[in-house]
Design a protein around this motif. Structure first.
Motif, PDB file in Angstrom:
ATOM      1  N   PRO A  70      37.264  33.497  35.561  1.00  0.00           N
ATOM      2  CA  PRO A  70      37.346  33.337  37.003  1.00  0.00           C
ATOM      3  C   PRO A  70      38.775  33.054  37.451  1.00  0.00           C
ATOM      4  N   PRO A  71      39.062  33.297  38.714  1.00  0.00           N
ATOM      5  CA  PRO A  71      40.404  33.001  39.208  1.00  0.00           C
ATOM      6  C   PRO A  71      40.680  31.507  39.057  1.00  0.00           C
ATOM      7  N   PRO A  72      41.875  31.156  38.572  1.00  0.00           N
ATOM      8  CA  PRO A  72      42.173  29.734  38.418  1.00  0.00           C
ATOM      9  C   PRO A  72      42.324  29.053  39.775  1.00  0.00           C
ATOM     10  N   GLN A  73      42.325  27.746  39.746  1.00  0.00           N
ATOM     11  CA  GLN A  73      42.561  26.988  40.978  1.00  0.00           C
ATOM     12  C   GLN A  73      43.839  27.472  41.630  1.00  0.00           C
ATOM     13  N   SER A 136      31.947  40.618  53.608  1.00  0.00           N
ATOM     14  CA  SER A 136      31.096  40.210  52.496  1.00  0.00           C
ATOM     15  C   SER A 136      31.918  40.042  51.222  1.00  0.00           C
ATOM     16  N   ILE A 137      32.794  41.008  50.951  1.00  0.00           N
ATOM     17  CA  ILE A 137      33.634  40.936  49.744  1.00  0.00           C
ATOM     18  C   ILE A 137      34.500  39.679  49.777  1.00  0.00           C
ATOM     19  N   VAL A 138      35.124  39.420  50.918  1.00  0.00           N
ATOM     20  CA  VAL A 138      35.976  38.226  51.024  1.00  0.00           C
ATOM     21  C   VAL A 138      35.161  36.958  50.748  1.00  0.00           C
ATOM     22  N   GLY A 150      43.332  34.045  48.651  1.00  0.00           N
ATOM     23  CA  GLY A 150      44.664  33.700  48.182  1.00  0.00           C
ATOM     24  C   GLY A 150      45.049  34.609  47.033  1.00  0.00           C
ATOM     25  N   PHE A 151      46.222  34.380  46.477  1.00  0.00           N
ATOM     26  CA  PHE A 151      46.755  35.273  45.450  1.00  0.00           C
ATOM     27  C   PHE A 151      45.831  35.429  44.259  1.00  0.00           C
ATOM     28  N   TYR A 156      42.079  38.649  41.080  1.00  0.00           N
ATOM     29  CA  TYR A 156      40.812  38.803  40.368  1.00  0.00           C
ATOM     30  C   TYR A 156      40.039  40.005  40.907  1.00  0.00           C
ATOM     31  N   PHE A 157      39.963  40.084  42.218  1.00  0.00           N
ATOM     32  CA  PHE A 157      39.260  41.206  42.845  1.00  0.00           C
ATOM     33  C   PHE A 157      39.950  42.522  42.516  1.00  0.00           C
ATOM     34  N   TRP A 158      41.270  42.526  42.583  1.00  0.00           N
ATOM     35  CA  TRP A 158      42.027  43.764  42.361  1.00  0.00           C
ATOM     36  C   TRP A 158      41.859  44.258  40.934  1.00  0.00           C
TER      37      TRP A 158
END
Lengths: 258, 258
Positions: A70-73, A136-138, A150-151, A156-158
């Motif tokens: 998962p995306p980190p903090q 929805s994606i956001v 955020g970055f 992660y999505f990209w």
């Protein structure tokens, strides 16, 4: 590597650099066209199994997926780690161009980015990403519930969308712009999702058209949700027994913010 | 009564009759404009409570909603109950016109119906219902998972939308076409949804625009989902202890088919 090369045909250089690699890596090549027709019959309530011969994974080993870490903090955007690679640093700079002053990408920004990319891909036949889909994606990607990405969340999505567009193209070698039947089943599996028959049929019913064909934006929308829901379950299943217990409040937060 | 009168200004007679009552009952009248500004700050992870003064319902009595009785099991469309009222019989006939040969309303049908109605309501300022939104609505209302709405499912949805459009208009006496701040909070409450602060903020983040204003189609989309998710929870909470236990399979079926 997600910044392999910017091959955005005809795109303006800035955006091409900013979104480098979306067309890179994979694509084309062999498809997964097997036999098997389109299944649309039946339906089933929660807990029920669709009658008939089940050719897909049995209930016992029914649903599996191993998401990316998962995306980190979210650190403050300007916090740059010393060990960060050149590619990540460049992506971070390009993110800054896309995100604007608040350093976050909202639904409208996302829609504009995705549709600009899509307009360059004639083989990804789609009506484009709607604002509703991007909202929805956001929400699904928005781990810290700020309402924008955020970055780290965007990265992660990209990474996922790059992987999934390769899978889509791989299973649509004829460039029809949509997947159906065994192409679709193969693509979901290649994207890492092991689903049972019932769930697969529900997904087709929800995300494919009346002929059972799923175009690119619906494919991405579906996979973003699948990925997020698998991760949410995994996060809640602390004892890893395959069951989660949720209150009404948690239930609504999870299902409404998606 | 949901067939009060067909007051669809300028609509063709058939559709007006078919959708009789959408403009009838309520609307106009006093609003719920109280004080209180728009809250957008903070966010919270599942299990956390947003810091600061909580002016809304406390966590202990946080979330409540009493839905309408769910749509009954779908009898064959031609099964007409002897005790069925004249209004229901007429609505059933008009449903047949809308639904076409398969006697079910799909997402595209629904989108056309809703946008035709909306075009007659100048005071409901909205970009209209997208196909994506209608696909979500159909999935949420589709109790028997056929992929389309049968008569009972459609009737249930229609009764709700009539009620909710009255609430929307009541809380937007200035006919701005959107609700924000205390108008929105009041409207959600008037529609029967008792939510806590955190959930309310998530809903605003997901369904309202960047100014916190929610237009009609997002309002309906949000309430359809809220209603469905409350009902799903209630159905699963057999011992009514406020907690449900779900497997990964059930979790994905519930969250993906929505």
């Amino acid at each position: 590597m997600f910044l392999a090369k910017a091959i955005l045909e005809g795109a303006d250089r800035g955006l091409g650099e900013a979104l480098g690699g979306l067309l890179g890596g994979g694509g084309g090549g062999g498809g997964g066209r097997g036999g098997g027709g389109q299944r649309r019959g039946g339906g089933g309530h929660i807990g029920g199994i669709i009658g008939g011969i089940v050719n897909f994974i049995s209930e016992a080993a029914a649903v599996q997926y191993t998401p990316e870490p998962p995306p980190p903090q979210q650190l403050h955007f300007t916090a740059v780690e010393a060990s960060e690679s050149e590619e990540v640093r460049r992506f971070r700079q390009q993110f800054a161009q896309l995100a604007g002053p608040d350093m976050e990408v909202g639904a409208t920004d996302l829609m504009n980015i995705l549709n600009k990319i899509l307009s360059k891909h004639k083989d990804l036949k789609t009506e484009g990403f709607s604002l509703e889909t991007c909202r929805s994606i956001v929400s699904l990607m928005d781990s810290d519930t700020t309402g924008k990405l955020g970055f780290e969340e965007f990265k992660y999505f990209w990474n996922n969308i790059k992987k999934w567009q390769c899978v889509f193209k791989q299973y649509d070698p004829g460039h029809t712009g949509s997947l159906k039947g065994s192409q679709l089943h193969g693509a979901l599996k290649a994207a890492g999702f092991q689903l049972n028959e019932q769930l697969y049929l529900m997904i087709v019913r929800r995300y494919a058209d009346e002929d059972g064909a799923m175009d690119f934006n619906n494919f991405i929308s579906c996979l973003v949700r699948l990925d997020a829901m698998f991760r949410a379950f995994k996060a809640l299943d602390r004892d890893a027994d395959g069951l989660i217990k949720v209150s009404i409040r948690e239930w609504l937060q999870l299902t409404m913010y998606s």
